[in-house]
Write a protein that holds these residues in place. Structure first.
Motif, short mmCIF file in Angstrom:
data_model
loop_
_atom_site.label_atom_id
_atom_site.label_comp_id
_atom_site.label_asym_id
_atom_site.label_seq_id
_atom_site.Cartn_x
_atom_site.Cartn_y
_atom_site.Cartn_z
N LEU A 20 0.84 -1.20 0.00
CA LEU A 20 0.00 0.00 0.00
C LEU A 20 0.88 1.26 0.00
N ALA A 21 1.93 1.25 0.84
CA ALA A 21 2.84 2.40 0.92
C ALA A 21 3.57 2.59 -0.41
N THR A 22 3.97 1.46 -1.05
CA THR A 22 4.68 1.54 -2.33
C THR A 22 3.77 2.14 -3.41
N VAL A 23 2.50 1.70 -3.41
CA VAL A 23 1.54 2.23 -4.40
C VAL A 23 1.36 3.74 -4.19
N LEU A 24 1.19 4.15 -2.92
CA LEU A 24 1.02 5.58 -2.62
C LEU A 24 2.26 6.38 -3.03
N TYR A 52 1.19 16.74 -3.60
CA TYR A 52 1.74 15.47 -4.10
C TYR A 52 3.19 15.29 -3.63
N VAL A 53 3.97 16.35 -3.72
CA VAL A 53 5.40 16.26 -3.33
C VAL A 53 5.51 15.97 -1.84
N ASN A 54 4.65 16.64 -1.04
CA ASN A 54 4.68 16.39 0.40
C ASN A 54 4.30 14.96 0.73
N THR A 55 3.29 14.43 0.02
CA THR A 55 2.88 13.03 0.25
C THR A 55 4.02 12.09 -0.14
N PHE A 56 4.68 12.38 -1.26
CA PHE A 56 5.80 11.55 -1.73
C PHE A 56 6.91 11.53 -0.68
N SER A 57 7.25 12.72 -0.17
CA SER A 57 8.33 12.82 0.82
C SER A 57 7.96 12.09 2.11
N LEU A 58 6.68 12.23 2.53
CA LEU A 58 6.20 11.57 3.75
C LEU A 58 6.24 10.05 3.60
N MET A 59 5.79 9.54 2.45
CA MET A 59 5.77 8.09 2.23
C MET A 59 7.20 7.54 2.16
N ASP A 84 19.72 8.17 15.87
CA ASP A 84 20.30 9.22 15.02
C ASP A 84 19.82 9.04 13.57
N VAL A 85 19.84 7.79 13.09
CA VAL A 85 19.44 7.53 11.70
C VAL A 85 17.98 7.95 11.49
N MET A 86 17.11 7.60 12.47
CA MET A 86 15.70 7.97 12.34
C MET A 86 15.52 9.49 12.40
N PHE A 87 16.33 10.13 13.24
CA PHE A 87 16.25 11.59 13.34
C PHE A 87 16.61 12.24 12.00
N TYR A 88 17.69 11.73 11.35
CA TYR A 88 18.13 12.32 10.08
C TYR A 88 17.11 12.06 8.97
N ILE A 89 16.47 10.87 8.99
CA ILE A 89 15.45 10.60 7.96
C ILE A 89 14.28 11.56 8.13
N ARG A 90 13.81 11.69 9.39
CA ARG A 90 12.70 12.61 9.66
C ARG A 90 13.09 14.05 9.31
N GLY A 91 14.35 14.42 9.66
CA GLY A 91 14.85 15.76 9.37
C GLY A 91 14.87 16.03 7.87
N ALA A 92 15.29 15.03 7.09
CA ALA A 92 15.35 15.19 5.62
C ALA A 92 13.94 15.40 5.07
N CYS A 93 12.95 14.64 5.60
CA CYS A 93 11.56 14.80 5.13
C CYS A 93 11.05 16.20 5.45
N ARG A 94 11.32 16.64 6.70
CA ARG A 94 10.88 17.99 7.10
C ARG A 94 11.55 19.05 6.24
N ALA A 95 12.85 18.83 5.90
CA ALA A 95 13.58 19.81 5.09
C ALA A 95 12.95 19.91 3.70
#
Ligand SMILES: [Zn+2]
Ligand SMILES: [Zn+2]
Length: 219
Positions: A20-24, A52-59, A84-95
Protein backbone atom coordinates in the motif's frame (compact mmCIF):
# COMPACT_ATOMS: atom_id res chain seq x y z
CA UNK A 1 6.06 2.31 11.30
CA UNK A 2 3.80 1.09 14.14
CA UNK A 3 3.86 -2.36 12.55
CA UNK A 4 7.68 -2.39 12.55
CA UNK A 5 7.92 -1.42 16.22
CA UNK A 6 5.10 -3.74 17.41
CA UNK A 7 6.91 -6.86 16.07
CA UNK A 8 3.68 -8.84 16.13
CA UNK A 9 2.39 -8.46 12.58
CA UNK A 10 2.08 -11.47 10.31
CA UNK A 11 4.02 -11.67 7.06
CA UNK A 12 0.85 -10.84 5.05
CA UNK A 13 0.11 -7.84 7.27
CA UNK A 14 3.61 -6.48 6.59
CA UNK A 15 3.35 -7.26 2.88
CA UNK A 16 -0.05 -5.55 2.59
CA UNK A 17 1.20 -2.40 4.39
CA UNK A 18 4.42 -2.23 2.35
CA UNK A 19 2.51 -2.71 -0.91
CA UNK A 20 0.00 0.00 0.00
CA UNK A 21 2.84 2.40 0.92
CA UNK A 22 4.68 1.54 -2.33
CA UNK A 23 1.54 2.23 -4.40
CA UNK A 24 1.02 5.58 -2.62
CA UNK A 25 4.70 6.44 -3.11
CA UNK A 26 4.54 5.57 -6.81
CA UNK A 27 1.25 7.43 -7.44
CA UNK A 28 2.37 10.58 -5.58
CA UNK A 29 5.74 10.47 -7.43
CA UNK A 30 4.10 10.14 -10.85
CA UNK A 31 1.50 12.83 -10.09
CA UNK A 32 4.25 15.20 -8.81
CA UNK A 33 6.17 14.69 -12.06
CA UNK A 34 3.05 15.21 -14.22
CA UNK A 35 2.05 18.35 -12.27
CA UNK A 36 5.49 19.95 -12.45
CA UNK A 37 6.72 18.95 -15.89
CA UNK A 38 3.73 18.38 -18.17
CA UNK A 39 0.94 20.70 -16.96
CA UNK A 40 0.79 24.43 -17.48
CA UNK A 41 2.06 26.38 -14.51
CA UNK A 42 -1.02 27.83 -12.85
CA UNK A 43 -1.74 28.69 -9.25
CA UNK A 44 -3.99 25.66 -8.58
CA UNK A 45 -1.66 23.21 -10.34
CA UNK A 46 1.12 24.44 -8.08
CA UNK A 47 -1.03 23.94 -4.95
CA UNK A 48 -1.93 20.38 -6.04
CA UNK A 49 1.70 19.59 -6.94
CA UNK A 50 2.76 20.86 -3.51
CA UNK A 51 0.51 18.28 -1.82
CA UNK A 52 1.74 15.47 -4.10
CA UNK A 53 5.40 16.26 -3.33
CA UNK A 54 4.68 16.39 0.40
CA UNK A 55 2.88 13.03 0.25
CA UNK A 56 5.80 11.55 -1.73
CA UNK A 57 8.33 12.82 0.82
CA UNK A 58 6.20 11.57 3.75
CA UNK A 59 5.77 8.09 2.23
CA UNK A 60 9.48 7.86 1.36
CA UNK A 61 10.41 8.86 4.93
CA UNK A 62 7.93 6.40 6.49
CA UNK A 63 9.17 3.54 4.31
CA UNK A 64 12.81 4.37 5.09
CA UNK A 65 12.07 4.36 8.84
CA UNK A 66 10.15 1.08 8.49
CA UNK A 67 13.13 -0.45 6.67
CA UNK A 68 15.62 0.81 9.29
CA UNK A 69 13.45 -0.55 12.17
CA UNK A 70 13.11 -3.93 10.46
CA UNK A 71 16.89 -4.13 9.85
CA UNK A 72 17.49 -3.28 13.51
CA UNK A 73 14.97 -5.90 14.71
CA UNK A 74 16.08 -8.74 12.42
CA UNK A 75 19.84 -8.24 12.19
CA UNK A 76 21.50 -5.62 14.38
CA UNK A 77 19.34 -5.72 17.56
CA UNK A 78 20.05 -2.69 19.73
CA UNK A 79 21.74 -0.63 17.00
CA UNK A 80 23.29 2.31 18.87
CA UNK A 81 22.88 4.74 15.98
CA UNK A 82 19.23 3.84 15.30
CA UNK A 83 17.90 6.98 16.97
CA UNK A 84 20.30 9.22 15.02
CA UNK A 85 19.44 7.53 11.70
CA UNK A 86 15.70 7.97 12.34
CA UNK A 87 16.25 11.59 13.34
CA UNK A 88 18.13 12.32 10.08
CA UNK A 89 15.45 10.60 7.96
CA UNK A 90 12.70 12.61 9.66
CA UNK A 91 14.85 15.76 9.37
CA UNK A 92 15.35 15.19 5.62
CA UNK A 93 11.56 14.80 5.13
CA UNK A 94 10.88 17.99 7.10
CA UNK A 95 13.58 19.81 5.09
CA UNK A 96 11.94 18.74 1.79
CA UNK A 97 8.54 19.84 3.10
CA UNK A 98 9.98 23.18 4.23
CA UNK A 99 11.76 23.84 0.90
CA UNK A 100 8.60 22.99 -1.08
CA UNK A 101 6.59 25.28 1.22
CA UNK A 102 9.10 28.08 0.67
CA UNK A 103 8.80 27.63 -3.11
CA UNK A 104 5.01 27.70 -2.83
CA UNK A 105 5.05 30.88 -0.75
CA UNK A 106 7.37 32.47 -3.32
CA UNK A 107 5.10 31.41 -6.15
CA UNK A 108 1.96 32.69 -4.38
CA UNK A 109 3.68 36.03 -3.66
CA UNK A 110 4.60 36.36 -7.32
CA UNK A 111 1.03 35.49 -8.39
CA UNK A 112 -0.47 38.02 -6.01
CA UNK A 113 1.97 40.65 -7.15
CA UNK A 114 1.26 40.07 -10.85
CA UNK A 115 -2.46 39.31 -10.88
CA UNK A 116 -4.24 40.80 -7.92
CA UNK A 117 -3.66 42.83 -4.79
CA UNK A 118 -6.73 42.76 -2.58
CA UNK A 119 -6.13 43.59 1.09
CA UNK A 120 -7.74 40.28 2.15
CA UNK A 121 -5.42 38.33 -0.16
CA UNK A 122 -2.33 40.05 1.19
CA UNK A 123 -3.43 39.40 4.82
CA UNK A 124 -4.08 35.73 3.98
CA UNK A 125 -0.69 35.38 2.33
CA UNK A 126 1.09 37.08 5.24
CA UNK A 127 -0.65 34.76 7.75
CA UNK A 128 0.16 31.66 5.71
CA UNK A 129 3.78 32.72 5.19
CA UNK A 130 4.15 33.40 8.92
CA UNK A 131 2.72 29.99 9.82
CA UNK A 132 4.74 28.04 7.25
CA UNK A 133 8.08 29.77 7.44
CA UNK A 134 8.38 31.43 10.85
CA UNK A 135 6.41 28.90 12.95
CA UNK A 136 7.31 25.59 11.25
CA UNK A 137 10.82 26.62 10.21
CA UNK A 138 11.52 28.05 13.66
CA UNK A 139 10.29 24.87 15.36
CA UNK A 140 12.44 22.69 13.11
CA UNK A 141 15.50 24.85 13.75
CA UNK A 142 14.89 24.72 17.55
CA UNK A 143 14.70 20.89 17.50
CA UNK A 144 17.88 20.71 15.40
CA UNK A 145 19.77 23.02 17.82
CA UNK A 146 18.56 21.12 20.92
CA UNK A 147 19.77 17.89 19.36
CA UNK A 148 23.10 19.46 18.47
CA UNK A 149 23.57 20.84 21.98
CA UNK A 150 22.76 17.41 23.51
CA UNK A 151 25.31 15.82 21.19
CA UNK A 152 27.99 18.43 22.10
CA UNK A 153 27.38 17.84 25.82
CA UNK A 154 27.85 14.08 25.42
CA UNK A 155 30.98 14.57 23.30
CA UNK A 156 32.47 16.76 26.03
CA UNK A 157 32.34 13.85 28.53
CA UNK A 158 35.20 11.33 28.72
CA UNK A 159 34.73 7.87 27.24
CA UNK A 160 34.89 4.91 29.64
CA UNK A 161 37.88 2.68 28.95
CA UNK A 162 37.50 -1.06 28.25
CA UNK A 163 39.18 -1.74 31.60
CA UNK A 164 36.65 0.53 33.39
CA UNK A 165 33.76 -1.33 31.78
CA UNK A 166 35.26 -4.73 32.56
CA UNK A 167 35.70 -3.79 36.22
CA UNK A 168 32.29 -2.19 36.47
CA UNK A 169 30.37 -4.85 34.50
CA UNK A 170 27.08 -3.04 34.97
CA UNK A 171 23.84 -2.20 33.17
CA UNK A 172 23.12 1.23 31.74
CA UNK A 173 20.65 2.89 34.20
CA UNK A 174 18.68 4.35 31.27
CA UNK A 175 18.10 1.36 28.94
CA UNK A 176 19.03 -1.52 31.29
CA UNK A 177 21.31 -3.03 28.63
CA UNK A 178 24.87 -4.14 29.38
CA UNK A 179 27.46 -1.36 29.02
CA UNK A 180 30.10 -2.86 26.72
CA UNK A 181 31.08 0.00 24.43
CA UNK A 182 30.29 3.64 23.60
CA UNK A 183 29.94 4.57 27.27
CA UNK A 184 30.49 8.05 28.72
CA UNK A 185 31.31 9.05 32.29
CA UNK A 186 29.64 12.05 33.89
CA UNK A 187 31.50 14.30 36.36
CA UNK A 188 29.58 12.57 39.20
CA UNK A 189 31.21 9.28 38.04
CA UNK A 190 28.00 7.73 36.79
CA UNK A 191 28.25 5.71 33.57
CA UNK A 192 25.74 5.70 30.70
CA UNK A 193 25.55 4.65 27.06
CA UNK A 194 26.48 7.55 24.80
CA UNK A 195 23.21 7.40 22.85
CA UNK A 196 21.05 6.98 25.95
CA UNK A 197 22.68 10.06 27.47
CA UNK A 198 22.15 12.00 24.25
CA UNK A 199 18.40 11.28 24.39
CA UNK A 200 18.36 12.22 28.09
CA UNK A 201 20.17 15.55 27.56
CA UNK A 202 17.57 16.34 24.94
CA UNK A 203 15.04 16.54 27.81
CA UNK A 204 17.17 17.83 30.69
CA UNK A 205 20.84 18.38 31.55
CA UNK A 206 21.08 16.61 34.89
CA UNK A 207 22.51 13.21 35.73
CA UNK A 208 19.67 10.67 35.34
CA UNK A 209 20.75 8.94 38.56
CA UNK A 210 21.80 11.57 41.11
CA UNK A 211 20.35 14.66 39.39
CA UNK A 212 23.67 16.53 39.62
CA UNK A 213 23.72 19.41 37.14
CA UNK A 214 25.65 18.62 33.95
CA UNK A 215 29.25 19.83 33.91
CA UNK A 216 31.66 19.41 31.08
CA UNK A 217 34.58 17.26 32.26
CA UNK A 218 38.11 18.25 31.26
CA UNK A 219 40.00 15.44 29.52
ZN1 LIG B 1 21.74 2.65 27.71
ZN1 LIG C 1 25.22 11.19 38.76
Amino acid sequence: MTLATAHNGTFWKHLRTVMLATVLLFISGVLSYISFFTMSSTFWVFIIAYNYVNTFSLMLGSMSIYLVLMIDYHTLRGWQSLDDVMFYIRGACRAVEFIVTLCMCGYIMMTFYMEMTSAAGIVMLAAYTYYCIVQRGGKGWKIWMMRRQASCKVQSLPRATKEDLRNKSDLCPICYQMMESEVRVMHCKHYFHENCLKKWFYIQDKCPLCYAQFQSVAF
